[in-house]
Structures are given as C-alpha cells and as structure tokens.
Write an enzyme that holds these catalytic residues in place. Structure first.
Site, PDB file in Angstrom:
ATOM      1  N   ASP A 180      -0.446  -2.486   4.181  1.00 17.66           N
ATOM      2  CA  ASP A 180      -0.581  -1.079   3.854  1.00 17.66           C
ATOM      3  C   ASP A 180       0.563  -0.743   2.900  1.00 17.66           C
ATOM      4  OD1 ASP A 180      -1.339   1.740   4.180  1.00 17.66           O
ATOM      5  OD2 ASP A 180       0.494   1.882   5.368  1.00 17.66           O
ATOM      6  N   ASP A 193       2.162   3.040   1.920  1.00 14.46           N
ATOM      7  CA  ASP A 193       3.092   4.079   2.363  1.00 14.46           C
ATOM      8  C   ASP A 193       3.465   3.877   3.832  1.00 14.46           C
ATOM      9  OD1 ASP A 193       3.002   6.208   0.017  1.00 14.46           O
ATOM     10  OD2 ASP A 193       0.951   5.518   0.342  1.00 14.46           O
ATOM     11  N   ASP A 251       1.372   0.533   9.295  1.00 11.37           N
ATOM     12  CA  ASP A 251       2.150   1.451  10.148  1.00 11.37           C
ATOM     13  C   ASP A 251       1.299   2.566  10.731  1.00 11.37           C
ATOM     14  OD1 ASP A 251       1.847   2.868   7.613  1.00 11.37           O
ATOM     15  OD2 ASP A 251       3.330   4.281   8.416  1.00 11.37           O
TER      16      ASP A 251
END
Length: 223
Positions: free
Chosen positions: A14, A16, A172
């Site tokens: 991922d 950000d 995250d």
C-alpha cells in the site's frame, strides 16, 4: 512465507501509511479548505488516523455531520489543493528506503497497490523517487474496482508475472488485508501507519509488524 522462501516471488505495498507518511500534506490541504469554508480545523491526530481511508474520510473529520453529497461536493476542491502540495512534507517512513533497497538487491520485484487516484499517485511517486523503482503501480482508478476488492491485487500480480500464492501484500488498513486475503496472497499489516483508528491485529493478517526492521525480518532478511 518470507522472502527467503523460494515461494516468495514478489512484494506489494500500500502507499499512504505504509511506504509514505503523507498525512502532513493531506492535513495541510484540509487546513486550506476549512479556512476557505469558515470551518474549524480538526486536530491533526484525528486527520492522521483516517488518511488511509481516503479524501472523503479526511474531509469528514472537519464535517462530521455533513451529508454524503456535501462531502462529495467538497472533494474536488480538496484534491485540487492537495495536488498543489503533494510532496512538501511527505516522506518515506524511516527505514522504508533501506527496506526497498534490500528487496531490490534480493532480485524480488515489488509494486504498489493504492486507492489513491493516478493523477495524484504518479506525480507523488516521481517526487519521492519511487516511480522508476516500482515494478507496477495500481491506483484507485486503474480498474473499475479498488481495495478491498481483490482485483487490484490480482492485477498487480499479473503485471509482475508472479503468482498470488507467492506474493506478499503489506498495508496499514483493513482493506489491504481484506483485499490480499481475497486475492490469495499472504498479508502483512504494519503498525506504524494510520490504521483508521483500528487495531491492526483485529484484521487477522498473516503477520503483524511494528517497524520496518520487523518487516525486513518477516520478509526473510537477516538483521
């Protein structure tokens, strides 16, 4: 599965909250639009917690009672502001650049699967020096589907020429784990990201790490 295993053929990330700490610039853009609209700017911690959930979630920290249509109407202006400050304060999380270098030295392809739109993702990756390093970049508008749908993960695997069951996906946010699980890849949740205020352990990833050093170990690299 680890990078040391012959079954590990590549790694997906991922963006950000996993590779990049982009919350400062996203919060700065929110400060501009709240000032324009005469609305109080929320605490940075509230904004940071929801960055991985996207621009609408960031806006809702300042407009918690707004109807969906009101948030949707504000989103283009917010994203336009953000596009003008993409990399002013955004940085790779400490230890990430070294981790990517280790992956590259090991000969493993790696790529990015993000829900961020291409018009924001590609310029940001250029400025961060990651565009030429990533083997594939799947954005939120690359396909008709985005995470938690498995399609973007499977698309990235196909682009890298690696089988899903030989792929690790690191993120995250709950949607990263859900997308990875549905795609049949091994999932690693990171504790240094934004997590939308949730406990990453609750998502039941295959592995949970708290630091890039732990992630390196999970990938099979010695200390």
């Amino acid at each position: 599965m680890s990078a040391a295993s012959p079954r590990c053929a590549g790694v997906l990330f991922d963006l950000d909250g996993t590779l990049l700490d982009s919350a400062p610039d996203l919060a700065a853009a929110l400060a501009v639009i709240t000032r324009e609209q005469g609305v109080a700017m929320p605490d940075y911690a509230r904004v940071r917690a929801v960055v991985s959930a996207g621009g609408s979630a960031v806006l809702r920290t300042a407009w918690p009672q707004a109807a969906p249509g009101q948030v949707a109407a504000l989103l283009p202006r917010y994203l336009d502001i953000y596009a003008g400050m993409l990399a002013e304060h955004t940085r790779m999380f400490p230890g990430i650049d070294a981790l990517l270098a280790r992956i590259e030295r090991a000969g493993l392809p790696w790529g990015i699967v993000t829900n961020k739109i291409e018009a924001l993702t590609l310029p940001l990756l250029q400025r961060m020096g990651l565009a030429a390093r990533a083997g594939v970049v799947v954005c939120g508008d690359t396909l008709a589907q985005k995470k938690p749908d498995p399609a973007p993960v499977l698309h990235a695997c196909a682009a890298l020429g690696i089988a899903p069951d030989a792929t690790l996906f690191v993120g995250d946010d709950r949607r990263d784990v859900e997308a990875g699980r549905a795609a049949g890849v091994s999932t690693i949740a990171v504790g240094w990201g934004y997590s939308s205020g949730e406990n990453p352990a609750d998502w039941q990833p295959d592995v949970l790490v708290q630091t890039p050093a732990q992630l390196a170990q999970a990938l099979g690299f010695s200390a």
